[in-house]
Design an enzyme around this catalytic site. Structure first.
Site, PDB file in Angstrom:
ATOM      1  CE  LYS A  14      -0.242   3.507   0.429  1.00 14.38           C
ATOM      2  NZ  LYS A  14      -1.455   2.887  -0.150  1.00 14.38           N
ATOM      3  NE  ARG A  89       1.841   1.970  -5.570  1.00 17.81           N
ATOM      4  CZ  ARG A  89       1.388   3.115  -5.054  1.00 17.81           C
ATOM      5  NH1 ARG A  89       2.199   3.962  -4.489  1.00 17.81           N
ATOM      6  NH2 ARG A  89       0.110   3.388  -5.091  1.00 17.81           N
ATOM      7  NE  ARG A 128      -8.087   8.875  -2.386  1.00 23.88           N
ATOM      8  CZ  ARG A 128      -6.979   8.136  -2.221  1.00 23.88           C
ATOM      9  NH1 ARG A 128      -6.469   7.972  -1.014  1.00 23.88           N
ATOM     10  NH2 ARG A 128      -6.404   7.552  -3.232  1.00 23.88           N
ATOM     11  NE  ARG A 134      -5.209  10.080  -6.427  1.00 24.46           N
ATOM     12  CZ  ARG A 134      -4.505   9.207  -5.733  1.00 24.46           C
ATOM     13  NH1 ARG A 134      -4.175   9.472  -4.481  1.00 24.46           N
ATOM     14  NH2 ARG A 134      -4.124   8.077  -6.285  1.00 24.46           N
ATOM     15  NE  ARG A 146      -5.068   4.012  -7.773  1.00 23.04           N
ATOM     16  CZ  ARG A 146      -5.843   4.811  -7.038  1.00 23.04           C
ATOM     17  NH1 ARG A 146      -7.037   5.156  -7.460  1.00 23.04           N
ATOM     18  NH2 ARG A 146      -5.425   5.263  -5.889  1.00 23.04           N
TER      19      ARG A 146
HETATM   20  P1  AMP Z   1      -0.793   6.804  -4.793  1.00 20.28           P
HETATM   21  O1  AMP Z   1      -1.005   8.271  -4.567  1.00 20.28           O
HETATM   22  O2  AMP Z   1       0.219   6.227  -3.848  1.00 20.28           O
HETATM   23  O3  AMP Z   1      -2.084   6.034  -4.809  1.00 20.28           O
HETATM   24  O4  AMP Z   1      -0.149   6.642  -6.255  1.00 20.28           O
HETATM   25  C1  AMP Z   1      -0.867   7.045  -7.415  1.00 20.28           C
HETATM   26  C2  AMP Z   1      -0.213   6.443  -8.640  1.00 20.28           C
HETATM   27  O5  AMP Z   1       1.141   6.926  -8.752  1.00 20.28           O
HETATM   28  C3  AMP Z   1      -0.076   4.925  -8.643  1.00 20.28           C
HETATM   29  O6  AMP Z   1      -1.267   4.289  -9.112  1.00 20.28           O
HETATM   30  C4  AMP Z   1       1.086   4.726  -9.603  1.00 20.28           C
HETATM   31  O7  AMP Z   1       0.690   4.901 -10.943  1.00 20.28           O
HETATM   32  C5  AMP Z   1       2.001   5.914  -9.252  1.00 20.28           C
HETATM   33  N1  AMP Z   1       2.974   5.566  -8.194  1.00 20.28           N
HETATM   34  C6  AMP Z   1       3.040   6.089  -6.937  1.00 20.28           C
HETATM   35  N2  AMP Z   1       4.054   5.533  -6.243  1.00 20.28           N
HETATM   36  C7  AMP Z   1       4.642   4.641  -7.071  1.00 20.28           C
HETATM   37  C8  AMP Z   1       5.720   3.722  -6.935  1.00 20.28           C
HETATM   38  N3  AMP Z   1       6.404   3.614  -5.777  1.00 20.28           N
HETATM   39  N4  AMP Z   1       6.052   2.962  -8.009  1.00 20.28           N
HETATM   40  C9  AMP Z   1       5.391   3.073  -9.178  1.00 20.28           C
HETATM   41  N5  AMP Z   1       4.343   3.873  -9.360  1.00 20.28           N
HETATM   42  C10 AMP Z   1       3.959   4.663  -8.334  1.00 20.28           C
END
Ligand code: AMP
Length: 190
Positions: A14, A89, A128, A134, A146
Site C-alpha cells: 500500500k 481498518r 522490510r 520498524r 498483524r
Molecule cells: P501500518 O503502517 O499501516 O502497517 O500500521 C502500523 C500499525 O499502526 C498497525 O499494526 C496498528 O497498530 C496501527 N494502525 C495503523 N492504522 C490503524 C487504523 N486505521 N486503526 C487502528 N490501528 C492502526
C-alpha cells in the site's frame, strides 16, 4: 475530486503504491501508521496512547484513530483528494469516515484492494524489517498477529464498500510498475 482507500493486508504494498499514485493524480497521502510512528518518535500524547498497541501488532482503538484521521484531513483543506492508506481498518472507522466526508460534501470514490497471499506477506515484511527500523516488521510473531488482526477486524471492511459498488480487487503480485498500472487502469475509469 478523487478519494481512494488503498486496502490490503500488512505487506501488500500500500505505501509503495500510494507514493506513485500521489504524484500521478496529485493527491494527499494519509497513512495512519506513518502518523502514529511520527507521534511515537516525537513522544506526543497520541504517540504514547498508540505505542503499546502497535508494539504488539494490535489495532489502536477506533476513537483514537478516527479523531487523529479527521484532524489530518482538516489540516489539508486545499487537497485535491486523498489516498487513505491503512484506514479504515474496521467497520466503525469506515462508517465514521463516510459521515465525516459527507458533512464536507466529499465521498470515497473507490476502495482499491491489493491481494497478496499470506506466505508472500510474511516474507516481504521480514525483508522490510531488515532496514525499515520498524520493530513490528522484525518479529515474525508480531507480523503474524498483524495479519490475523487484518482477517479478524479489517477484511470485513471490503463488504462495506462492496455494498456501495466501490470495491476493486487488484492482483498485488508483480513488479511495482505492473501493479501501479493495474491501479491506474481502475482510477482512470472513476
Ligand atoms: P501500518 O503502517 O499501516 O502497517 O500500521 C502500523 C500499525 O499502526 C498497525 O499494526 C496498528 O497498530 C496501527 N494502525 C495503523 N492504522 C490503524 C487504523 N486505521 N486503526 C487502528 N490501528 C492502526
Amino acid at each position: 475530486m478523487i478519494n481512494l482507500v488503498l486496502f490490503g493486508p500488512p505487506g501488500a504494498g500500500k505505501g509503495t503504491q500510494a507514493e506513485l499514485l500521489i504524484n500521478k493524480y496529485n493527491l494527499k497521502h494519509i497513512s495512519t501508521g506513518d502518523v502514529f510512528r511520527k507521534n511515537i518518535k516525537e513522544e506526543t500524547e497520541l504517540g504514547l496512547k498508540a505505542k503499546s498497541y502497535i508494539d504488539k501488532g494490535e489495532l489502536v482503538p477506533d476513537a483514537v484513530t478516527i479523531s487523529m484521521l479527521e484532524d489530518v484531513v482538516d489540516s489539508n483543506p486545499d487537497a485535491n483528494g486523498f489516498i487513505f492508506d491503512g484506514f479504515p481498518r474496521t467497520t466503525p472507522q469506515a462508517e465514521s469516515l463516510g459521515k465525516f466526508l459527507s458533512a464536507k460534501d466529499m465521498q470515497i470514490s473507490a476502495m482499491l484492494a491489493l491481494e497478496v497471499k499470506d506466505e508472500v506477506l510474511v516474507e516481504r515484511l521480514l525483508n522490510r524489517g531488515k532496514d525499515s527500523g520498524r520493530a513490528d516488521d522484525a518479529d515474525e510473531s508480531i507480523i503474524k498477529n498483524r495479519i490475523s488482526q487484518y482477517y479478524e477486524k479489517t477484511a470485513i471492511v471490503k463488504d462495506f464498500y462492496s455494498a456501495q459498488n466501490k470495491y476493486f480487487g487488484i492482483n498485488g503480485i508483480g513488479s511495482v510498475e505492473e501493479i501501479s498500472v493495474r491501479l491506474s487502469n481502475i482510477i482512470d475509469t472513476l
